[in-house]
Design an enzyme around this catalytic site. Structure first.
Site, PDB file in Angstrom:
ATOM      1  N   GLY A   1     -23.431  14.862  -3.169  1.00  0.00           N
ATOM      2  CA  GLY A   1     -22.723  15.062  -4.435  1.00  0.00           C
ATOM      3  C   GLY A   1     -21.254  14.707  -4.335  1.00  0.00           C
ATOM      4  O   GLY A   1     -20.837  14.012  -3.412  1.00  0.00           O
TER       5      GLY A   1
ATOM      6  N   HIS B   1     -18.942   9.249  -6.125  1.00  0.00           N
ATOM      7  CA  HIS B   1     -17.873   8.278  -6.373  1.00  0.00           C
ATOM      8  C   HIS B   1     -18.487   6.881  -6.336  1.00  0.00           C
ATOM      9  O   HIS B   1     -19.721   6.737  -6.192  1.00  0.00           O
ATOM     10  CB  HIS B   1     -16.752   8.436  -5.335  1.00  0.00           C
ATOM     11  CG  HIS B   1     -17.223   8.454  -3.918  1.00  0.00           C
ATOM     12  ND1 HIS B   1     -17.823   7.374  -3.310  1.00  0.00           N
ATOM     13  CD2 HIS B   1     -17.209   9.446  -2.975  1.00  0.00           C
ATOM     14  CE1 HIS B   1     -18.122   7.679  -2.064  1.00  0.00           C
ATOM     15  NE2 HIS B   1     -17.779   8.928  -1.832  1.00  0.00           N
TER      16      HIS B   1
ATOM     17  N   HIS C   1     -21.148   5.953  -3.690  1.00  0.00           N
ATOM     18  CA  HIS C   1     -22.514   6.393  -4.006  1.00  0.00           C
ATOM     19  C   HIS C   1     -23.130   5.484  -5.075  1.00  0.00           C
ATOM     20  O   HIS C   1     -24.297   5.117  -4.990  1.00  0.00           O
ATOM     21  CB  HIS C   1     -22.506   7.826  -4.536  1.00  0.00           C
ATOM     22  CG  HIS C   1     -21.987   8.862  -3.584  1.00  0.00           C
ATOM     23  ND1 HIS C   1     -20.787   9.500  -3.768  1.00  0.00           N
ATOM     24  CD2 HIS C   1     -22.502   9.375  -2.437  1.00  0.00           C
ATOM     25  CE1 HIS C   1     -20.596  10.375  -2.799  1.00  0.00           C
ATOM     26  NE2 HIS C   1     -21.609  10.311  -1.955  1.00  0.00           N
TER      27      HIS C   1
ATOM     28  N   LYS D   1     -20.023   3.143   5.739  1.00  0.00           N
ATOM     29  CA  LYS D   1     -18.860   3.977   6.047  1.00  0.00           C
ATOM     30  C   LYS D   1     -19.211   5.002   7.112  1.00  0.00           C
ATOM     31  O   LYS D   1     -18.400   5.310   7.981  1.00  0.00           O
ATOM     32  CB  LYS D   1     -18.370   4.670   4.789  1.00  0.00           C
ATOM     33  CG  LYS D   1     -17.171   5.497   5.102  1.00  0.00           C
ATOM     34  CD  LYS D   1     -16.685   6.290   3.951  1.00  0.00           C
ATOM     35  CE  LYS D   1     -15.825   7.406   4.463  1.00  0.00           C
ATOM     36  NZ  LYS D   1     -16.573   8.619   4.715  1.00  0.00           N
TER      37      LYS D   1
END
Ligand code: AMP
Length: 254
Positions: free
Chosen positions: A23, A26, A29, A139
């Protein structure tokens, strides 16, 4: 988009793409949701702040949560089903079985138990959702290595897709934890992507990155092999926030 809280309610037909998230969504996602949207019949995103992967309780307590906003972002990005279970649905009383990957690199060494939590929740999500493909961000490069190895070692029937890191215009990698940075800390945090980008072409990228990080105290700087490619990865603490980032040094990421 359906928001589903229980495993029992989750009934899916067709080729499913799964995007596991915690959750505080951003654009990083969203890039995973969009890739899943183009490659599958059904897109499932999980929204679960997995307590088992937090090696620091203070980090778990302060982890940003905004389900209303997450629902809007996921729906807008074409997610069909948001699986947002309560903790007891994933870890009921008596839960006692863990998937424990061997350490791979500096991130696993720096965060004892972290990848045990990640691997366990991913195996559970793969079994619950039964995706054809699951999507992860480069990332978290060591996470991608752990998950690919987990899939290979345990013969899991899911294709792991890894997508490039999405950054703000100034170069800072998007992260749910960035909201915790004060404006001054955010400016200092830019030293991390800048150091990695500058050091990547050096003959000794680790030493060069350490030198470039002047003022920022790294948890680690390391070269990590990711499926034959080499990345330069680092973690730094800015105030009470820990940030990770990496850049490609050699080869190509699959
Ligand atoms: P998280 O919600 O932080 O657990 O992240 C969920 C997924 O999104 C993980 O596979 C992350 O690697 C990925 N992700 C996080 N930040 C980014 C980013 N800036 N770019 C691309 N993917 C990301």
């Amino acid at each position: 988009m359906k928001v589903i809280r229980s495993i029992e309610e989750l009934q899916l037909d067709g080729a499913v793409g799964l995007v596991p998230t915690m959750g505080a969504l951003h654009a990083g996602h969203v890039s995973l949701f969009e890739a899943a949207r183009t490659e599958n019949d059904v897109v499932v995103a999980s929204l679960f702040v997995n307590p088992a992967q937090f090696d620091e309780q203070a980090d778990l307590a302060r982890y940003p949560r905004d389900e209303g906003r997450d629902i809007e972002i996921a729906e807008h990005a074409g997610v069909d089903v948001l699986f947002a279970p309560p903790v007891r649905e994933m870890y009921p009383d008596g839960f006692a079985t863990w998937v424990v990957p061997d350490d791979i690199g500096a991130e696993s060494a720096a965060r004892p138990g972290h990848f045990r939590g990640v691997a366990t929740v991913c195996v559970k999500l793969f079994n619950i959702v039964r995706p054809v493909r699951a999507y992860f961000g480069q990332k978290d490069a060591e996470q991608v290595v752990v998950i690919r190895r987990l899939v290979r070692d345990l013969n899991l029937d899911v294709e792991i897709r890894a997508l490039p890191t999405v950054r703000d215009a100034d170069g800072l990698a998007l992260s749910s934890r960035n909201v915790r940075l004060s404006p001054e800390e955010r400016t200092r945090a830019l030293g991390l992507p800048r150091a990695l980008a500058k050091a990547a072409a050096s003959s000794d990228p680790v030493a060069a990155a350490r030198a470039e990080l002047n003022g920022l105290d790294p948890d680690y700087v390391e070269l990590l092999d990711v499926d034959g490619a080499t990345i330069l990865a680092a973690a730094v603490r800015i105030g009470s926030t820990r940030l990770i980032d990496n850049v490609l040094v050699k080869g190509a990421l699959p």
